[in-house]
Design a protein around this motif. Structure first.
Motif, PDB file in Angstrom:
ATOM      1  N   ALA A 166     -12.257  25.513 -11.977  1.00 30.25           N
ATOM      2  CA  ALA A 166     -13.711  25.416 -11.891  1.00 30.25           C
ATOM      3  C   ALA A 166     -14.210  25.044 -10.502  1.00 30.25           C
ATOM      4  CB  ALA A 166     -14.229  24.393 -12.906  1.00 30.25           C
ATOM      5  N   VAL A 167     -13.390  24.339  -9.722  1.00 33.65           N
ATOM      6  CA  VAL A 167     -13.829  23.896  -8.394  1.00 33.65           C
ATOM      7  C   VAL A 167     -12.973  24.469  -7.268  1.00 33.65           C
ATOM      8  CG1 VAL A 167     -14.845  21.769  -9.274  1.00 33.65           C
ATOM      9  CG2 VAL A 167     -12.455  21.765  -8.529  1.00 33.65           C
ATOM     10  N   GLY A 168     -11.894  25.179  -7.599  1.00 31.61           N
ATOM     11  CA  GLY A 168     -11.038  25.767  -6.574  1.00 31.61           C
ATOM     12  C   GLY A 168      -9.964  24.795  -6.113  1.00 31.61           C
ATOM     13  N   TYR A 169      -9.064  25.295  -5.280  1.00 28.95           N
ATOM     14  CA  TYR A 169      -7.987  24.468  -4.753  1.00 28.95           C
ATOM     15  C   TYR A 169      -8.551  23.420  -3.804  1.00 28.95           C
ATOM     16  CZ  TYR A 169      -5.151  28.304  -6.524  1.00 28.95           C
ATOM     17  OH  TYR A 169      -4.589  29.251  -7.332  1.00 28.95           O
ATOM     18  N   GLY A 170      -7.940  22.258  -3.802  1.00 35.10           N
ATOM     19  CA  GLY A 170      -8.414  21.197  -2.934  1.00 35.10           C
ATOM     20  C   GLY A 170      -7.347  20.149  -2.720  1.00 35.10           C
ATOM     21  N   ALA A 171      -7.671  19.189  -1.854  1.00 36.33           N
ATOM     22  CA  ALA A 171      -6.714  18.144  -1.521  1.00 36.33           C
ATOM     23  C   ALA A 171      -7.446  16.876  -1.129  1.00 36.33           C
ATOM     24  CB  ALA A 171      -5.792  18.594  -0.387  1.00 36.33           C
ATOM     25  N   GLY A 172      -6.714  15.798  -1.135  1.00 38.60           N
ATOM     26  CA  GLY A 172      -7.245  14.510  -0.730  1.00 38.60           C
ATOM     27  C   GLY A 172      -6.120  13.524  -0.609  1.00 38.60           C
ATOM     28  N   VAL A 173      -6.472  12.265  -0.427  1.00 37.32           N
ATOM     29  CA  VAL A 173      -5.458  11.225  -0.317  1.00 37.32           C
ATOM     30  C   VAL A 173      -6.023   9.932  -0.889  1.00 37.32           C
ATOM     31  CG1 VAL A 173      -6.166  10.474   1.989  1.00 37.32           C
ATOM     32  CG2 VAL A 173      -3.789  10.119   1.241  1.00 37.32           C
ATOM     33  N   ALA A 174      -5.152   9.134  -1.488  1.00 37.34           N
ATOM     34  CA  ALA A 174      -5.534   7.828  -2.012  1.00 37.34           C
ATOM     35  C   ALA A 174      -4.579   6.778  -1.467  1.00 37.34           C
ATOM     36  CB  ALA A 174      -5.508   7.822  -3.540  1.00 37.34           C
ATOM     37  N   ALA A 175      -5.094   5.606  -1.204  1.00 41.95           N
ATOM     38  CA  ALA A 175      -4.271   4.458  -0.837  1.00 41.95           C
ATOM     39  C   ALA A 175      -4.203   3.554  -2.061  1.00 41.95           C
ATOM     40  CB  ALA A 175      -4.864   3.723   0.344  1.00 41.95           C
ATOM     41  N   VAL A 176      -3.009   3.366  -2.600  1.00 39.28           N
ATOM     42  CA  VAL A 176      -2.811   2.600  -3.832  1.00 39.28           C
ATOM     43  C   VAL A 176      -2.077   1.310  -3.487  1.00 39.28           C
ATOM     44  CG1 VAL A 176      -1.846   2.623  -6.161  1.00 39.28           C
ATOM     45  CG2 VAL A 176      -2.686   4.746  -5.136  1.00 39.28           C
ATOM     46  N   TYR A 177      -2.652   0.184  -3.880  1.00 40.08           N
ATOM     47  CA  TYR A 177      -2.073  -1.122  -3.567  1.00 40.08           C
ATOM     48  C   TYR A 177      -1.516  -1.777  -4.822  1.00 40.08           C
ATOM     49  CZ  TYR A 177      -1.662  -6.031  -2.335  1.00 40.08           C
ATOM     50  OH  TYR A 177      -1.173  -7.305  -2.155  1.00 40.08           O
ATOM     51  N   PHE A 178      -0.231  -2.146  -4.799  1.00 39.32           N
ATOM     52  CA  PHE A 178       0.431  -2.873  -5.881  1.00 39.32           C
ATOM     53  C   PHE A 178       0.537  -4.351  -5.479  1.00 39.32           C
ATOM     54  CE2 PHE A 178       1.818   1.466  -6.113  1.00 39.32           C
ATOM     55  CZ  PHE A 178       1.987   1.746  -7.456  1.00 39.32           C
ATOM     56  N   ASP A 179      -0.007  -5.270  -6.294  1.00 42.62           N
ATOM     57  CA  ASP A 179       0.074  -6.680  -5.931  1.00 42.62           C
ATOM     58  C   ASP A 179       1.481  -7.237  -6.118  1.00 42.62           C
ATOM     59  OD1 ASP A 179       0.147  -6.769  -8.709  1.00 42.62           O
ATOM     60  OD2 ASP A 179      -1.153  -8.541  -8.847  1.00 42.62           O
ATOM     61  N   GLY A 188      -9.866   6.285  -2.182  1.00 37.09           N
ATOM     62  CA  GLY A 188      -9.499   7.568  -1.594  1.00 37.09           C
ATOM     63  C   GLY A 188     -10.638   8.554  -1.653  1.00 37.09           C
ATOM     64  N   GLY A 189     -10.315   9.813  -1.318  1.00 39.98           N
ATOM     65  CA  GLY A 189     -11.306  10.864  -1.321  1.00 39.98           C
ATOM     66  C   GLY A 189     -10.650  12.220  -1.443  1.00 39.98           C
ATOM     67  N   PHE A 190     -11.458  13.255  -1.730  1.00 38.36           N
ATOM     68  CA  PHE A 190     -10.926  14.603  -1.906  1.00 38.36           C
ATOM     69  C   PHE A 190     -12.023  15.611  -1.606  1.00 38.36           C
ATOM     70  CE2 PHE A 190     -12.834  13.349  -5.896  1.00 38.36           C
ATOM     71  CZ  PHE A 190     -13.561  14.467  -6.271  1.00 38.36           C
ATOM     72  N   LYS A 191     -11.611  16.867  -1.399  1.00 38.04           N
ATOM     73  CA  LYS A 191     -12.544  17.973  -1.226  1.00 38.04           C
ATOM     74  C   LYS A 191     -11.867  19.251  -1.676  1.00 38.04           C
ATOM     75  CE  LYS A 191     -15.828  20.065   1.990  1.00 38.04           C
ATOM     76  NZ  LYS A 191     -16.404  20.048   3.359  1.00 38.04           N
ATOM     77  N   THR A 192     -12.651  20.185  -2.234  1.00 34.00           N
ATOM     78  CA  THR A 192     -12.090  21.449  -2.708  1.00 34.00           C
ATOM     79  C   THR A 192     -12.740  22.622  -1.986  1.00 34.00           C
ATOM     80  OG1 THR A 192     -13.650  21.973  -4.488  1.00 34.00           O
ATOM     81  CG2 THR A 192     -11.926  20.354  -4.976  1.00 34.00           C
ATOM     82  N   GLU A 193     -12.180  23.822  -2.222  1.00 31.78           N
ATOM     83  CA  GLU A 193     -12.615  25.004  -1.491  1.00 31.78           C
ATOM     84  C   GLU A 193     -14.022  25.468  -1.858  1.00 31.78           C
ATOM     85  OE1 GLU A 193     -10.140  28.363  -2.285  1.00 31.78           O
ATOM     86  OE2 GLU A 193      -9.966  27.939  -4.418  1.00 31.78           O
ATOM     87  N   ASN A 194     -14.587  25.029  -2.992  1.00 32.48           N
ATOM     88  CA  ASN A 194     -15.953  25.447  -3.320  1.00 32.48           C
ATOM     89  C   ASN A 194     -16.994  24.412  -2.877  1.00 32.48           C
ATOM     90  OD1 ASN A 194     -16.073  23.408  -5.267  1.00 32.48           O
ATOM     91  ND2 ASN A 194     -16.856  24.764  -6.868  1.00 32.48           N
ATOM     92  N   GLY A 195     -16.569  23.413  -2.093  1.00 27.18           N
ATOM     93  CA  GLY A 195     -17.489  22.422  -1.559  1.00 27.18           C
ATOM     94  C   GLY A 195     -17.591  21.146  -2.364  1.00 27.18           C
ATOM     95  N   VAL A 208       0.840  -1.199   0.000  1.00 26.45           N
ATOM     96  CA  VAL A 208       0.000   0.000   0.000  1.00 26.45           C
ATOM     97  C   VAL A 208       0.876   1.250   0.000  1.00 26.45           C
ATOM     98  CG1 VAL A 208      -1.760   1.299   1.234  1.00 26.45           C
ATOM     99  CG2 VAL A 208      -1.852  -1.201   1.211  1.00 26.45           C
ATOM    100  N   LEU A 209       0.622   2.131  -0.961  1.00 22.35           N
ATOM    101  CA  LEU A 209       1.366   3.386  -1.090  1.00 22.35           C
ATOM    102  C   LEU A 209       0.411   4.559  -0.903  1.00 22.35           C
ATOM    103  CD1 LEU A 209       4.012   4.895  -1.943  1.00 22.35           C
ATOM    104  CD2 LEU A 209       3.134   4.804  -4.294  1.00 22.35           C
ATOM    105  N   PRO A 210       0.584   5.379   0.140  1.00 20.04           N
ATOM    106  CA  PRO A 210      -0.253   6.589   0.282  1.00 20.04           C
ATOM    107  C   PRO A 210       0.146   7.619  -0.780  1.00 20.04           C
ATOM    108  CG  PRO A 210       0.816   5.980   2.358  1.00 20.04           C
ATOM    109  CD  PRO A 210       1.503   5.211   1.268  1.00 20.04           C
ATOM    110  N   VAL A 211      -0.839   8.162  -1.478  1.00 16.49           N
ATOM    111  CA  VAL A 211      -0.583   9.131  -2.545  1.00 16.49           C
ATOM    112  C   VAL A 211      -1.402  10.392  -2.277  1.00 16.49           C
ATOM    113  CG1 VAL A 211      -0.755   9.612  -5.012  1.00 16.49           C
ATOM    114  CG2 VAL A 211      -0.153   7.315  -4.229  1.00 16.49           C
ATOM    115  N   PRO A 212      -0.755  11.541  -2.091  1.00 18.56           N
ATOM    116  CA  PRO A 212      -1.520  12.784  -1.898  1.00 18.56           C
ATOM    117  C   PRO A 212      -2.196  13.218  -3.190  1.00 18.56           C
ATOM    118  CG  PRO A 212       0.820  13.261  -2.045  1.00 18.56           C
ATOM    119  CD  PRO A 212       0.702  11.774  -2.032  1.00 18.56           C
ATOM    120  N   ILE A 213      -3.374  13.826  -3.066  1.00 19.23           N
ATOM    121  CA  ILE A 213      -4.106  14.383  -4.205  1.00 19.23           C
ATOM    122  C   ILE A 213      -4.137  15.891  -4.036  1.00 19.23           C
ATOM    123  CG2 ILE A 213      -6.313  14.475  -5.417  1.00 19.23           C
ATOM    124  CD1 ILE A 213      -6.895  11.680  -4.288  1.00 19.23           C
TER     125      ILE A 213
END
Length: 386
Positions: free
Chosen positions: A70-83, A109-116, A59-64
């Motif tokens: 169109a949606v503003g600045y935002g961030a999130g995180v994904a967990a990526v699994y390599f078999d 993973g998931g994300f959210k931006t400044e415009n909701g 499992v590799l954590p990957v920042p988003i």
């Protein structure tokens, strides 16, 4: 200024996020480079993530990081699994078929931006028989806040909220660069405006189910699918929404895109991109094609058809660092105006790239783009054209 329009006018609004992103990147390079030389390339002594990426398994954590105007600045995180690691997957497929294949990858993973705007997703990518068969599947819950500009060009905020899934299979034609595939996509959505609905959309329904069967044709001769220096990628697709597939209305979405990379010298690479989309039938306004260019907010220029072209030049300063310049233009037409009368929109900009993984040929960096109304920046990992 309308509060619904992302407030990114001019370069001043970009200084803090650009400096922050650049600082985070450089800080990460410095920290990683100190870990026992694990991230130092023995050939040139510079930061390089090749060994880490090639041998990583699990499992590799990957920042988003989201910078879409169109949606503003935002961030999130994904967990990526390599078999298995990229190196092992490539070695096994080469031994079996003589063709390199990527590892099987799962992610959520998931994300959210400044415009909701927010979303959550889970997906899986799998290949068989040395990349002769490719599978992609996923589910997502999305709530996307965008602006509808209408005939008068005034921004009116709306939200599309829904749950969707996609299932896709591609099969290679022998040992050729041609791949053919089928896709099924479904999206159960609800749309609403923050204020009164625009007069030209009174016939639109609030709830829409989109169920589509699609056909795809791909042609791929890129020397590197992450950051190409030569070759072409062409895709044509048709997606057909019908009640028997689970769709509320019947309509079609057709599209074609083509990318080509041509080395002009040892240090200079020319990239060319073309994109065309068509919607016909009872298509929801928010699902219509739109002009896709860096520096232009998503869905800002939207109509029954959309076409865009872009040129990019990348110049290598040395073995690691490159600078790029790009420019493009596009039109949305076919409903409100025909092609000749539709507004032509342009964007241009520049940026830099760093060869972050030499053995994978992976470039990463920043772009700053200027469109008719906005200046935006983009963090790029791999090619900007996807």
């Amino acid at each position: 200024m309308d509060a619904h329009v992302p407030q990114r006018k001019g370069l001043a609004g970009l200084i803090k996020p650009v400096l922050l992103a650049a600082g985070l990147m450089l800080a990460a390079f410095a920290v990683l480079a100190d870990e026992g030389g694990r991230f130092t390339d023995p050939e040139d002594g510079r930061f390089d993530a090749s060994e880490h990426l090639l041998k990583y398994q699990g499992v590799l954590p990957v920042p988003i990081i989201i910078t879409e105007p169109a949606v503003g600045y935002g961030a999130g995180v994904a967990a990526v699994y390599f078999d298995e690691s990229i190196a092992d997957a490539s070695q096994h497929s080469m031994a079996e078929t003589g063709r390199r294949a990527p590892p099987n990858i799962s992610a959520f993973g998931g994300f959210k931006t400044e415009n909701g705007t927010y979303g959550g997703f889970a997906g899986h990518m799998h290949s068989w028989d040395g990349d002769r068969i490719r599978y992609l599947g996923g589910v997502a819950k999305l709530a996307i806040n965008l602006d509808y500009y209408g005939r008068q060009g005034n921004a009116q905020r709306y939200t599309v909220d829904g749950l969707g899934l996609v299932q896709q299979v591609l099969m290679r034609a022998g040992d050729t660069p041609w791949l053919f595939g089928l896709r099924y996509a479904y999206f159960d959505s609800e749309m609403h405006f923050d204020r009164e609905r625009p007069l030209d959309l009174l016939d639109q329904t609030f709830k829409q189910r989109l169920g589509a069967v699609g056909a795809l044709i791909d042609y791929d001769t890129r020397d590197n699918f992450l950051s190409p220096n030569a070759g072409s990628y062409v895709e044509g697709e048709g997606n057909f929404m019908r009640p028997e597939f689970g769709s509320t209305n019947s309509f079609d979405l057709l599209g074609a895109r083509a990318y080509h990379w041509q080395p002009l010298s040892k240090s200079l690479v020319l990239g060319l991109r073309g994109d065309w989309q068509l919607a016909q039938g009872q298509v929801p306004f928010w699902a219509q094609p739109y002009v896709k260019l860096r520096g232009i907010p998503a869905a800002r220029y939207q109509d029954r058809q959309a076409a865009a072209g872009e040129l990019e030049l990348r110049f290598a300063l040395d073995e690691r660092w490159s600078v790029i310049g790009f420019g493009g233009m596009g039109k949305a037409y076919g409903g409100r105006n025909d092609f000749a009368e539709a507004e032509r929109v342009t964007s241009w900009g520049g940026g830099f790239r760093y060869l972050i993984a030499r053995k994978l040929g992976l470039l990463a960096g920043l772009d700053i783009a200027r469109g008719p109304d906005d200046t935006a920046f983009y963090i790029q990992v791999g090619s900007a054209w996807r």
